[in-house]
Every structure is written in structure tokens, then in C-alpha cells.
Design a protein around this motif. Structure first.
Motif, PDB file in Angstrom:
ATOM      1  N   ARG A  30       0.916  -1.167   0.400  1.00 26.10           N
ATOM      2  CA  ARG A  30      -0.128   0.312  -0.523  1.00 26.10           C
ATOM      3  C   ARG A  30       0.269   1.230  -0.206  1.00 26.10           C
ATOM      4  O   ARG A  30       1.837   1.301   0.973  1.00 26.10           O
ATOM      5  CB  ARG A  30      -0.917  -0.072   1.351  1.00 26.10           C
ATOM      6  N   VAL A  31       0.434   2.167  -0.928  1.00 24.74           N
ATOM      7  CA  VAL A  31       1.355   3.613  -1.195  1.00 24.74           C
ATOM      8  C   VAL A  31       0.659   4.630  -1.179  1.00 24.74           C
ATOM      9  O   VAL A  31      -0.970   4.228  -1.417  1.00 24.74           O
ATOM     10  CB  VAL A  31       2.696   3.646  -1.833  1.00 24.74           C
ATOM     11  N   GLN A  32       0.944   5.452  -0.712  1.00 23.60           N
ATOM     12  CA  GLN A  32       0.022   6.582  -0.969  1.00 23.60           C
ATOM     13  C   GLN A  32       1.712   7.867  -2.152  1.00 23.60           C
ATOM     14  O   GLN A  32       2.413   8.038  -1.531  1.00 23.60           O
ATOM     15  CB  GLN A  32      -0.071   7.986   0.563  1.00 23.60           C
ATOM     16  N   PRO A  38      -4.683   6.421  -1.703  1.00 32.41           N
ATOM     17  CA  PRO A  38      -3.663   5.589  -1.322  1.00 32.41           C
ATOM     18  C   PRO A  38      -4.659   4.537  -2.666  1.00 32.41           C
ATOM     19  O   PRO A  38      -5.067   4.565  -2.938  1.00 32.41           O
ATOM     20  CB  PRO A  38      -4.082   4.780   0.002  1.00 32.41           C
ATOM     21  N   THR A  39      -3.167   4.267  -2.724  1.00 36.10           N
ATOM     22  CA  THR A  39      -3.243   2.659  -3.380  1.00 36.10           C
ATOM     23  C   THR A  39      -1.896   1.442  -3.469  1.00 36.10           C
ATOM     24  O   THR A  39      -1.635   1.797  -2.470  1.00 36.10           O
ATOM     25  CB  THR A  39      -2.856   3.384  -5.408  1.00 36.10           C
ATOM     26  N   TYR A  40      -2.523   0.718  -3.942  1.00 32.27           N
ATOM     27  CA  TYR A  40      -1.582  -0.667  -3.948  1.00 32.27           C
ATOM     28  C   TYR A  40      -0.548  -0.384  -5.275  1.00 32.27           C
ATOM     29  O   TYR A  40      -0.871  -0.124  -6.356  1.00 32.27           O
ATOM     30  CB  TYR A  40      -1.444  -1.636  -4.429  1.00 32.27           C
ATOM     31  N   GLU A 304     -10.965   0.390  -4.849  1.00 31.79           N
ATOM     32  CA  GLU A 304      -9.099   0.202  -4.626  1.00 31.79           C
ATOM     33  C   GLU A 304      -8.591   0.199  -6.059  1.00 31.79           C
ATOM     34  O   GLU A 304      -8.984   0.104  -7.363  1.00 31.79           O
ATOM     35  CB  GLU A 304      -8.550  -0.791  -3.746  1.00 31.79           C
ATOM     36  N   ALA A 305      -7.772   1.026  -5.480  1.00 29.61           N
ATOM     37  CA  ALA A 305      -6.366   1.545  -7.599  1.00 29.61           C
ATOM     38  C   ALA A 305      -5.399   0.885  -6.974  1.00 29.61           C
ATOM     39  O   ALA A 305      -4.770   0.485  -6.387  1.00 29.61           O
ATOM     40  CB  ALA A 305      -6.700   2.666  -7.592  1.00 29.61           C
ATOM     41  N   VAL A 306      -4.806  -0.079  -7.696  1.00 29.87           N
ATOM     42  CA  VAL A 306      -2.959  -0.548  -8.073  1.00 29.87           C
ATOM     43  C   VAL A 306      -2.727   0.800  -9.474  1.00 29.87           C
ATOM     44  O   VAL A 306      -2.745   0.598 -10.988  1.00 29.87           O
ATOM     45  CB  VAL A 306      -3.094  -2.001  -8.215  1.00 29.87           C
ATOM     46  N   LEU A 307      -1.384   0.072  -9.052  1.00 30.27           N
ATOM     47  CA  LEU A 307      -0.386   0.828  -9.983  1.00 30.27           C
ATOM     48  C   LEU A 307       0.322  -0.631 -10.698  1.00 30.27           C
ATOM     49  O   LEU A 307       1.486  -0.603  -8.972  1.00 30.27           O
ATOM     50  CB  LEU A 307       0.247   2.099  -8.449  1.00 30.27           C
ATOM     51  N   PRO A 308       0.461  -0.226 -11.285  1.00 32.98           N
ATOM     52  CA  PRO A 308       1.562  -1.322 -11.746  1.00 32.98           C
ATOM     53  C   PRO A 308       2.701  -0.558 -12.228  1.00 32.98           C
ATOM     54  O   PRO A 308       3.279   0.783 -13.014  1.00 32.98           O
ATOM     55  CB  PRO A 308       0.761  -1.096 -13.823  1.00 32.98           C
ATOM     56  N   SER A 309       4.146  -1.526 -11.350  1.00 39.18           N
ATOM     57  CA  SER A 309       5.389  -1.047 -11.887  1.00 39.18           C
ATOM     58  C   SER A 309       6.000  -1.976 -12.959  1.00 39.18           C
ATOM     59  O   SER A 309       6.705  -2.480 -12.819  1.00 39.18           O
ATOM     60  CB  SER A 309       6.418  -1.247 -10.945  1.00 39.18           C
ATOM     61  N   MET A 310       5.863  -1.184 -14.189  1.00 35.27           N
ATOM     62  CA  MET A 310       6.567  -2.242 -15.134  1.00 35.27           C
ATOM     63  C   MET A 310       7.972  -2.207 -14.849  1.00 35.27           C
ATOM     64  O   MET A 310       8.963  -2.789 -15.330  1.00 35.27           O
ATOM     65  CB  MET A 310       6.423  -1.838 -16.963  1.00 35.27           C
ATOM     66  N   MET A 311       9.069  -0.703 -14.588  1.00 33.12           N
ATOM     67  CA  MET A 311      10.177  -1.253 -14.284  1.00 33.12           C
ATOM     68  C   MET A 311      10.388  -2.071 -13.097  1.00 33.12           C
ATOM     69  O   MET A 311      11.024  -3.481 -13.106  1.00 33.12           O
ATOM     70  CB  MET A 311      10.354   0.479 -13.880  1.00 33.12           C
TER      71      MET A 311
END
Length: 396
Positions: A30-32, A38-40, A304-311
Motif C-alpha cells: 500500500r502506497v500514497q 492511497p493505492t496498491y 481500490e486502485a493498483v499501480l503497475p510498475s513495469m520497471m
């Protein structure tokens, strides 16, 4: 516990250890972000692929004031990057032919001519010179101007607008300045599209105008938004990929030697560099769950939101052993540098072609290419979604 994100202000091309830590932990983290709710964050390869391909995670539902984001401005809902099917499918069909593998290969000879002319100029000027100004920023601008039908003479204006629009919360750039740059660029593109209605040409702006006037497949705003997306992605993103790749090769003599010894490695090398070299300073474009969905061992509730980190996904050791290291013998073609699923980058083939021509031609012309300054004296972009050297002084 909710962590602050980005984990740290990026330094050159270093990747914060927080990505590895969250990738190796249990569940999603979980991040802000500086703006929004806030999102995952998803950092494992399979989790990111699932997020980007599962229709239960909506890009459209994430857009708005509460969208988790690092940029101060709110994304427009009529952009290709903010839509779900069927609207996304309709817009993508309009421009997809311009980015087909066949069309991109047809652009290779003209791209080679552009590159050769720039290398001729560099050779005539002699070193040391700034590779960013003389080469990295010039190639994609010339290519995208030809593709879209935008006057090359206006390149300084594009550069100023795109630099402002890539600003993050730490840049100090205000929302008013961001919105002004956005509206100025949209107004400029709108005038060019209007011109193509009376003076059509063999370019993408003419295709957009025809799709609106003849087939009624695009609204006025959609035409401008598509042109906006192609111009910004086709110019600045590719320019700083070129700069980052050149920096990586010039500071990694073993990688440079491998390509000089075997020029046939270039295509494989480009894929590995796309996988391993970070372009962005943070992740963006989150998805919001349209219903309860389990992802990566975490139950993501509806809304709820989720953020993809391709890096981070591109450095997943379960997919790419010894992932932190660059290895041109590796098959990296499954990387997520161009995203995945319906939002896989429309210009991926164009970027690949440009990068292949740019790197191969540069090393063929200047096999003795090297940095002309100490590596610690290279200035880097700050407060931007894009990483890259502001100046890269080289000689040969």
C-alpha cells in the motif's frame, strides 16, 4: 501500513531498493502518491501482467481528482491512455494502421537517412559535442514530425511544452503552468488538423481529420487528444531512451565492446536495454477495481486502485535470472517496457525501429565514441516523470 511513493527521488538510472523489497514481500504494498487516494503497487512480473490484462481492473474508473498520481494535473478522460473498451478500441482502430509493422518498416529507410544526415553534421562539427542536442533529441523529433505532419521548425515549442507536461510534484512547476502548456499544445494541434481538412497530406493528422469528417469516428477533442499522445510519446520518450541507452553503453565498456565486436547483436541489445534501463522516475496510470479481485495474494476491494510498475516487473528474478545485470545474450522480448494488454504502446514498433537504427548507426560511424567529461559531471533531469541526461558530452 501505507508507504510514501515514489520511494525516493531518482538518482541517474539507479533503481530504488524499495521496488525489490516490495517485489519479494508478501501480497501487494500500500502506497500514497503525492496526489490522489492511497493505492496498491504491483511490482512482480505476473502480477503486473495480470493487472494490465484483467478487464475487472479499469483504467477509466481511475481517472479524476482522486487518481493516484505523481503529476499535479488530472488526466483528460478522452485520451487513449485513460479509456477502456469499447471507446478505447474505437480510437485505437483509427490510428493502428499508421503503426503497423509494415508501415514502420517502410519508415526505416527515411529514418536511416535522417540519422545519417545528423551523423554527417556531427562528423563535420567534430567533438566534443552534446549527443543529446545533436542526436538524441533530433532523431525522434524529425521522425514524429514526418509521421504526424507537424512542422519541424516548431520543434523548440514542442520541447518546451513536453518538458513542462512531464513535470512531477517535486519539480516546482505549478498547475497553472502545466495547464497552460497543455492547452497551448492542444490549440496548436487543433489548428494543424483544421489545415489538413482543406489540405490533406500523407500523414497521421490527415488520417485523423478524415476519420472525423468522412466517417464520423472521432470527435474534435478525440482528434486532438490522439495527436497530442502521439507527439509527446513519439518525441520525448524516445529521445530520452536514446540518451539513457547511450549513457549506459558509454559507462559500460563491456556492453559497448560487445556491440562493436558483433553489430548483429543490436536488435537483441535494444530489447535488453528496454528491459533493464529505467526510463521513468515513478510508475503511473493506475487501474481501479470494478469488483473485488484477488491479485498477488491481496484482495483488492471494489473501488481500490493498483499501480503497475513495469520497471520493477522487468527486474523480476523469477522471469529474468540475474535481472539487475545487462546481458545481450538474454531473450528479453517478453519485457513490459511498452506495457501489456489493450494499452500496449501503440508506437512500440516505431520506437524499436528508431532505437535499432540510432544505436547501430552511431557505433558504426564512431566506433571510438566515449564520454568527453567525467561521469559525475553529467547533468540529469530532475522533477520529471522521465529520466535522462540533460547533456551528454562525447567525443571520438
Amino acid at each position: 501500513m501505507t508507504e510514501r511513493y515514489p520511494f525516493s527521488e531518482p538518482e541517474r538510472l539507479e533503481v530504488d531498493p524499495g521496488y525489490a523489497r516490495t517485489r519479494e514481500g508478501e501480497g501487494l504494498t500500500r502506497v500514497q502518491l503525492p496526489y490522489g487516494t492511497p493505492t496498491y503497487i504491483a511490482t512482480r512480473y505476473e502480477d503486473v501482467k495480470s493487472l494490465l490484462s484483467d478487464p475487472r481492473f479499469s483504467r477509466e474508473l481511475a481517472v479524476g481528482e482522486d487518481e493516484p498520481r505523481v503529476m499535479p494535473y488530472v488526466h483528460r478522460p478522452d485520451a487513449l491512455t485513460t479509456m477502456d473498451p469499447p471507446r478505447h478500441s474505437r480510437l485505437r482502430r483509427v490510428v493502428s494502421k499508421a503503426f503497423s509493422a509494415r508501415r514502420i518498416e517502410a519508415l526505416r529507410p527515411s529514418t536511416q537517412q535522417i540519422v545519417d544526415a545528423l551523423l554527417d553534421r556531427m562528423e563535420n562539427e567534430g567533438g566534443p559535442l552534446d549527443l543529446m542536442r545533436s542526436y538524441a533529441l533530433e532523431v525522434p523529433m524529425l521522425v514524429v514530425c514526418e509521421l504526424l505532419g507537424v512542422p519541424y521548425e516548431d520543434r523548440d515549442r514542442f520541447h518546451d511544452w513536453s518538458s513542462v507536461l512531464a513535470s512531477t510534484a517535486s519539480s516546482g512547476v505549478g498547475v497553472d503552468e502545466l495547464m497552460r502548456a497543455n492547452e497551448d499544445l492542444r490549440a496548436y494541434l487543433g489548428k494543424l488538423i483544421a489545415l489538413r481538412r482543406t489540405e490533406p497530406a500523407e500523414d497521421l493528422l490527415s488520417v485523423l481529420a478524415e476519420a472525423h469528417d468522412t466517417d464520423d469516428r472521432l470527435t474534435e477533442d478525440e482528434m486532438v487528444s490522439l495527436a497530442w499522445s502521439v507527439l509527446l510519446a513519439g518525441y520525448e520518450i524516445t529521445a530520452y531512451e536514446i540518451g539513457n541507452f547511450a549513457y549506459t553503453l558509454l559507462t559500460g565498456p563491456e556492453h559497448l565492446k560487445a556491440l562493436l565486436d558483433d553489430p548483429g547483436l543490436v536488435e537483441r541489445a535494444v530489447e535488453e536495454l528496454l528491459r533493464q534501463v529505467p526510463l521513468t522516475s515513478a510508475s503511473f496510470y493506475p487501474r481501479r477495481a470494478a469488483e473485488d479481485v484477488e491479485l498477488g495474494g491481496t484482495l483488492v476491494r471494489k473501488g481500490e486502485a493498483v499501480l503497475p510498475s513495469m520497471m520493477a516487473a522487468n527486474r523480476d528474478e523469477t522471469v529474468y535470472p540475474n535481472a539487475e545485470k545487462i546481458d545481450f545474450s538474454r531473450d528479453a522480448t517478453g519485457h513490459l517496457a511498452f506495457s501489456y494488454g489493450i494499452h500496449h504502446c501503440l508506437g512500440a514498433q516505431l520506437a524499436r525501429m528508431e532505437l535499432q537504427v540510432v544505436i547501430a548507426s552511431l557505433l558504426r560511424r564512431f566506433p571510438g565514441l566515449r564520454l568527453a567529461v567525467d561521469v559525475d559531471d553529467i547533468p540529469w533531469r530532475k522533477g520529471s516523470i522521465l529520466r535522462g541526461p540533460l547533456e551528454l558530452m562525447v567525443t571520438w
